[in-house]
Write a protein that holds these residues in place. Structure first.
Motif, PDB file in Angstrom:
ATOM      1  N   VAL A   1       8.404  13.317   1.944  1.00 50.00           N
ATOM      2  CA  VAL A   1       7.355  13.911   2.783  1.00 50.00           C
ATOM      3  C   VAL A   1       6.645  12.857   3.619  1.00 50.00           C
ATOM      4  O   VAL A   1       6.322  13.075   4.796  1.00 50.00           O
ATOM      5  CB  VAL A   1       6.340  14.683   1.908  1.00 50.00           C
ATOM      6  CG1 VAL A   1       5.131  15.110   2.730  1.00 50.00           C
ATOM      7  CG2 VAL A   1       7.001  15.884   1.259  1.00 50.00           C
ATOM      8  N   SER A   2       6.402  11.680   3.017  1.00 47.90           N
ATOM      9  CA  SER A   2       5.696  10.609   3.730  1.00 47.90           C
ATOM     10  C   SER A   2       6.621   9.794   4.626  1.00 47.90           C
ATOM     11  O   SER A   2       6.167   8.878   5.316  1.00 47.90           O
ATOM     12  CB  SER A   2       5.020   9.677   2.724  1.00 47.90           C
ATOM     13  OG  SER A   2       5.987   9.021   1.908  1.00 47.90           O
ATOM     14  N   ASN A   3       7.936  10.103   4.588  1.00 46.97           N
ATOM     15  CA  ASN A   3       8.907   9.396   5.430  1.00 46.97           C
ATOM     16  C   ASN A   3       8.876   7.889   5.154  1.00 46.97           C
ATOM     17  O   ASN A   3       8.912   7.060   6.063  1.00 46.97           O
ATOM     18  CB  ASN A   3       8.628   9.670   6.914  1.00 46.97           C
ATOM     19  CG  ASN A   3       9.840   9.404   7.788  1.00 46.97           C
ATOM     20  OD1 ASN A   3      10.986   9.544   7.342  1.00 46.97           O
ATOM     21  ND2 ASN A   3       9.604   9.012   9.034  1.00 46.97           N
ATOM     22  N   ASN A   4       8.838   7.512   3.865  1.00 44.02           N
ATOM     23  CA  ASN A   4       8.718   6.113   3.453  1.00 44.02           C
ATOM     24  C   ASN A   4       9.937   5.291   3.879  1.00 44.02           C
ATOM     25  O   ASN A   4      11.087   5.711   3.691  1.00 44.02           O
ATOM     26  CB  ASN A   4       8.542   6.059   1.935  1.00 44.02           C
ATOM     27  CG  ASN A   4       8.346   4.648   1.420  1.00 44.02           C
ATOM     28  OD1 ASN A   4       9.294   3.959   1.095  1.00 44.02           O
ATOM     29  ND2 ASN A   4       7.086   4.222   1.346  1.00 44.02           N
ATOM     30  N   ASP A   5       9.705   4.101   4.453  1.00 44.85           N
ATOM     31  CA  ASP A   5      10.785   3.246   4.962  1.00 44.85           C
ATOM     32  C   ASP A   5      11.733   2.792   3.859  1.00 44.85           C
ATOM     33  O   ASP A   5      12.959   2.771   4.050  1.00 44.85           O
ATOM     34  CB  ASP A   5      10.199   2.021   5.671  1.00 44.85           C
ATOM     35  CG  ASP A   5       9.539   2.376   6.992  1.00 44.85           C
ATOM     36  OD1 ASP A   5       9.867   3.450   7.536  1.00 44.85           O
ATOM     37  OD2 ASP A   5       8.705   1.580   7.471  1.00 44.85           O
TER      38      ASP A   5
ATOM     39  N   ILE B   1       0.804  -1.225   0.000  1.00 45.62           N
ATOM     40  CA  ILE B   1       0.000   0.000   0.000  1.00 45.62           C
ATOM     41  C   ILE B   1       0.839   1.277   0.000  1.00 45.62           C
ATOM     42  O   ILE B   1       0.538   2.216  -0.758  1.00 45.62           O
ATOM     43  CB  ILE B   1      -0.984  -0.011   1.187  1.00 45.62           C
ATOM     44  CG1 ILE B   1      -2.106  -1.020   0.902  1.00 45.62           C
ATOM     45  CG2 ILE B   1      -1.577   1.375   1.426  1.00 45.62           C
ATOM     46  CD1 ILE B   1      -3.084  -1.198   2.040  1.00 45.62           C
ATOM     47  N   PRO B   2       1.921   1.391   0.813  1.00 52.80           N
ATOM     48  CA  PRO B   2       2.688   2.652   0.777  1.00 52.80           C
ATOM     49  C   PRO B   2       3.196   2.995  -0.625  1.00 52.80           C
ATOM     50  O   PRO B   2       3.061   4.145  -1.062  1.00 52.80           O
ATOM     51  CB  PRO B   2       3.849   2.366   1.743  1.00 52.80           C
ATOM     52  CG  PRO B   2       3.308   1.341   2.686  1.00 52.80           C
ATOM     53  CD  PRO B   2       2.429   0.466   1.853  1.00 52.80           C
ATOM     54  N   ALA B   3       3.747   2.008  -1.326  1.00 54.54           N
ATOM     55  CA  ALA B   3       4.245   2.253  -2.685  1.00 54.54           C
ATOM     56  C   ALA B   3       3.098   2.552  -3.641  1.00 54.54           C
ATOM     57  O   ALA B   3       3.221   3.396  -4.543  1.00 54.54           O
ATOM     58  CB  ALA B   3       5.045   1.051  -3.180  1.00 54.54           C
TER      59      ALA B   3
ATOM     60  N   LEU C   1      10.978  13.343  -9.875  1.00 54.02           N
ATOM     61  CA  LEU C   1      11.033  14.341  -8.799  1.00 54.02           C
ATOM     62  C   LEU C   1       9.823  14.255  -7.872  1.00 54.02           C
ATOM     63  O   LEU C   1       9.962  14.318  -6.642  1.00 54.02           O
ATOM     64  CB  LEU C   1      11.132  15.746  -9.405  1.00 54.02           C
ATOM     65  CG  LEU C   1      12.462  16.088 -10.101  1.00 54.02           C
ATOM     66  CD1 LEU C   1      12.391  17.472 -10.735  1.00 54.02           C
ATOM     67  CD2 LEU C   1      13.620  16.009  -9.113  1.00 54.02           C
ATOM     68  N   SER C   2       8.637  14.099  -8.466  1.00 56.30           N
ATOM     69  CA  SER C   2       7.429  14.041  -7.629  1.00 56.30           C
ATOM     70  C   SER C   2       7.436  12.789  -6.751  1.00 56.30           C
ATOM     71  O   SER C   2       7.029  12.842  -5.586  1.00 56.30           O
ATOM     72  CB  SER C   2       6.177  14.074  -8.507  1.00 56.30           C
ATOM     73  OG  SER C   2       6.118  12.941  -9.358  1.00 56.30           O
ATOM     74  N   TYR C   3       7.929  11.673  -7.280  1.00 57.23           N
ATOM     75  CA  TYR C   3       7.962  10.434  -6.491  1.00 57.23           C
ATOM     76  C   TYR C   3       8.939  10.556  -5.325  1.00 57.23           C
ATOM     77  O   TYR C   3       8.641  10.123  -4.209  1.00 57.23           O
ATOM     78  CB  TYR C   3       8.343   9.257  -7.386  1.00 57.23           C
ATOM     79  CG  TYR C   3       8.100   7.902  -6.757  1.00 57.23           C
ATOM     80  CD1 TYR C   3       6.805   7.422  -6.583  1.00 57.23           C
ATOM     81  CD2 TYR C   3       9.161   7.109  -6.338  1.00 57.23           C
ATOM     82  CE1 TYR C   3       6.576   6.182  -6.005  1.00 57.23           C
ATOM     83  CE2 TYR C   3       8.943   5.864  -5.761  1.00 57.23           C
ATOM     84  CZ  TYR C   3       7.650   5.400  -5.599  1.00 57.23           C
ATOM     85  OH  TYR C   3       7.430   4.175  -5.017  1.00 57.23           O
ATOM     86  N   LEU C   4      10.097  11.162  -5.594  1.00 50.68           N
ATOM     87  CA  LEU C   4      11.083  11.337  -4.528  1.00 50.68           C
ATOM     88  C   LEU C   4      10.574  12.309  -3.466  1.00 50.68           C
ATOM     89  O   LEU C   4      10.771  12.086  -2.262  1.00 50.68           O
ATOM     90  CB  LEU C   4      12.399  11.832  -5.119  1.00 50.68           C
ATOM     91  CG  LEU C   4      13.159  10.835  -6.000  1.00 50.68           C
ATOM     92  CD1 LEU C   4      14.408  11.480  -6.589  1.00 50.68           C
ATOM     93  CD2 LEU C   4      13.534   9.580  -5.211  1.00 50.68           C
TER      94      LEU C   4
ATOM     95  N   GLY D   1      -0.120   9.016  -6.565  1.00 49.82           N
ATOM     96  CA  GLY D   1       0.118  10.457  -6.550  1.00 49.82           C
ATOM     97  C   GLY D   1       0.985  10.897  -7.717  1.00 49.82           C
ATOM     98  O   GLY D   1       0.711  11.910  -8.378  1.00 49.82           O
ATOM     99  N   MET D   2       2.056  10.138  -7.990  1.00 51.05           N
ATOM    100  CA  MET D   2       2.927  10.447  -9.125  1.00 51.05           C
ATOM    101  C   MET D   2       2.165  10.346 -10.443  1.00 51.05           C
ATOM    102  O   MET D   2       2.299  11.206 -11.333  1.00 51.05           O
ATOM    103  CB  MET D   2       4.109   9.482  -9.135  1.00 51.05           C
ATOM    104  CG  MET D   2       5.097   9.701 -10.263  1.00 51.05           C
ATOM    105  SD  MET D   2       6.051   8.219 -10.689  1.00 51.05           S
ATOM    106  CE  MET D   2       4.803   7.253 -11.572  1.00 51.05           C
ATOM    107  N   ALA D   3       1.338   9.281 -10.594  1.00 48.57           N
ATOM    108  CA  ALA D   3       0.590   9.060 -11.832  1.00 48.57           C
ATOM    109  C   ALA D   3      -0.370  10.211 -12.108  1.00 48.57           C
ATOM    110  O   ALA D   3      -0.518  10.659 -13.254  1.00 48.57           O
ATOM    111  CB  ALA D   3      -0.170   7.739 -11.757  1.00 48.57           C
ATOM    112  N   ALA D   4      -1.034  10.708 -11.076  1.00 47.04           N
ATOM    113  CA  ALA D   4      -1.970  11.823 -11.248  1.00 47.04           C
ATOM    114  C   ALA D   4      -1.259  13.058 -11.783  1.00 47.04           C
ATOM    115  O   ALA D   4      -1.797  13.800 -12.623  1.00 47.04           O
ATOM    116  CB  ALA D   4      -2.651  12.140  -9.917  1.00 47.04           C
TER     117      ALA D   4
END
Length: 478
Positions: free
Chosen positions: A460-464, A416-418, A452-455, A424-427
């Motif tokens: 921002v989401s502090n992804n593990d 789910i996190p990915a 850039l948007s994915y990074l 969000g990136m796709a939009a």
């Protein structure tokens, strides 16, 4: 345990480097050859590779997997496996040599006989290489792969281009594949410490075969059924249709080879070391699914959206019919993550018999699906793969939940996190399609903005997974 973790992380990045360099060179070579050769040339080679790949899995999976999975593997075990594998490679070559005229008759291509007999020479060579690969994998010495695979890819690629420019057509592809295997094997022979000795143990052969034949049977059934679409398309439709189908899967397949092969080649030996510790296995599975999803989801969605400009820029407009198959490959890749990792865990824990039994559920459904799809054309046959991949995801996940307690719900939760980051990136990149530019400019913008948007969303989401990759890259710089 910490030492194993450090070695696995180091091995993962060496393996990743090897795959990125070798597959990158291979991809560049394929782009050049795609502009020189016709789709029919690729279609003919695709037919040959159906039979070569099936024979190759018999050589590369059984004894090799046994050596990696075995708790203690002696030099006698490796030498015994080598002689058994070499005999198998010779037998398979002889079978293909004498069956080549029948295959040519089946496909109504007289030249297939010569093509098959030459390319099949790689089988006895691969039988040696498979044991070398087992040694390197068991010791986690993936730096050796970096040099062998890269050397083989570069040398064979140059040879293939030279032959294609001189009008050798199909032969340029055949000698490229054969040369790659030879050079890979020679470099490993010169760089690793293990070489076959004269020792042979019948007891060792029985032990290795007892585990290995089930893995071999499972991998064989998977390879046979993965090539079933190729077999039917090549037989029922034209070689051009087969070429578009295969070329459409090239970029998703290349990414799969780079990322999946990297992680799984390290994951299986690592899991085998802790095969009795269910909690450790669960941690391996969870982290692998999260990491693979984090890396693959945005790449596959980006490739899906930008399939047309990518095809035009890289392959030329004569390859546009491959676009639908490229998009199907992207969907299949995303669906395969969880099921692939779970299958490696089942294998690492020593449940080769269970893997074999699972195939009796998966494959009849796959055969039925393909038979139902044939009357509706090549596209329908291609759609069978992601549908059955979804079935494998559920089945493999269900089995793992029973063996280790790692449930299907947890597996989906790890994706789910990915998924949210990718959505969000796709939009964002889909909005770029409305800009008044040609699709080449839009493609460049989609790549830049998408990365850039994915990074940014990851930060921002502090992804593990983002923190893991970024943290390791920072340590490499020190």
């Amino acid at each position: 345990m910490s030492d194993l973790k450090d070695r696995m992380v180091s091995a993962t990045f060496w393996k990743m480097g090897e795959r990125v360099l070798s597959q990158g060179v291979s991809f560049i070579v394929s782009l050049i050859l795609a502009r020189i050769l016709s789709p029919d040339n690729y279609g003919v080679v695709a037919v040959i590779l159906i039979f070569i790949n099936i024979a190759d899995v018999l050589i590369s999976s059984g004894f090799s997997a046994s050596l990696i999975q075995k708790k203690e593997a002696s030099n006698a075990d490796f030498s015994t496996a080598f002689y058994c594998n070499l005999l198998l490679g010779i037998v398979l070559y002889v079978l293909l040599f004498f069956s080549a005229p029948l295959i040519s008759l089946l496909y109504q291509m007289p030249m297939l006989t010569s093509y098959i007999r030459i390319l099949a020479l790689r089988l006895p060579i691969s039988s040696f290489q498979a044991i070398q690969v087992a040694y390197v994998s068991r010791k986690l010495l993936f730096k050796k792969f970096f040099f062998s695979t890269s050397g083989g890819t570069i040398f064979s690629g140059i040879l293939g281009i030279i032959l294609a420019l001189h009008g050798f057509g199909v032969w340029s592809l055949i000698f490229q594949y054969l040369c790659m295997t030879i050079v890979d094997t020679l470099i490993l022979f010169c760089t690793i410490h293990w070489h076959p000795s004269r020792s042979f143990s019948l007891k060792s052969a029985k032990e290795l075969f007892s585990y290995g034949w089930k893995v071999m049977a499972t991998d064989l059934s998977g390879t046979v059924f993965n090539n079933l679409g190729n077999f039917i398309i090549g037989l029922r439709y034209s070689t051009s249709d087969l070429a578009y189908y295969n070329k459409g899967n090239q970029i998703p397949g290349m990414l799969r080879s780079n990322i999946y092969t990297t992680l799984i080649s390290v994951l299986f030996p690592g899991m085998s070391r802790v095969g009795d510790d269910k909690q450790a296995i669960n941690r391996f599975i969870s982290k692998s699914i999260r990491l693979l999803s984090y890396v693959l989801f945005p790449i596959m969605v980006g490739l899906f959206v930008s399939a047309k400009p990518i095809t035009g820029i890289l392959f030329s407009e004569k390859w546009f019919p491959m676009i639908p198959y490229m998009r199907i490959g992207c969907v299949e890749m995303m669906l395969s993550i969880s099921g692939t990792v779970c299958l490696q865990a089942i294998k690492a824990m020593g449940y080769s018999s269970l893997m074999f039994k699972m195939e009796f559920i998966k494959k009849p459904i796959y055969i039925l699906s393909v038979l139902l799809a044939i009357p509706f054309g090549v596209f329908a046959v291609a759609l069978v793969i992601p549908i059955n991949t979804l079935l494998e995801l559920v089945l493999n996940g269900f089995v793992i939940s029973k063996l280790t307690g790692y449930t299907l719900r947890q597996q989906f939760a790890d994706c789910i996190p990915a998924f949210l980051l990718t959505a969000g990136m796709a939009a964002i990149i889909l909005l770029l399609l409305f800009l008044p530019f040609n699709y080449y400019v839009i493609f460049v913008l989609q790549v830049i903005v998408g990365v850039l948007s994915y990074l940014v969303l990851s930060f921002v989401s502090n992804n593990d997974s983002f923190k893991f990759v970024f943290g390791y890259l920072k340590r490499l710089r020190k």
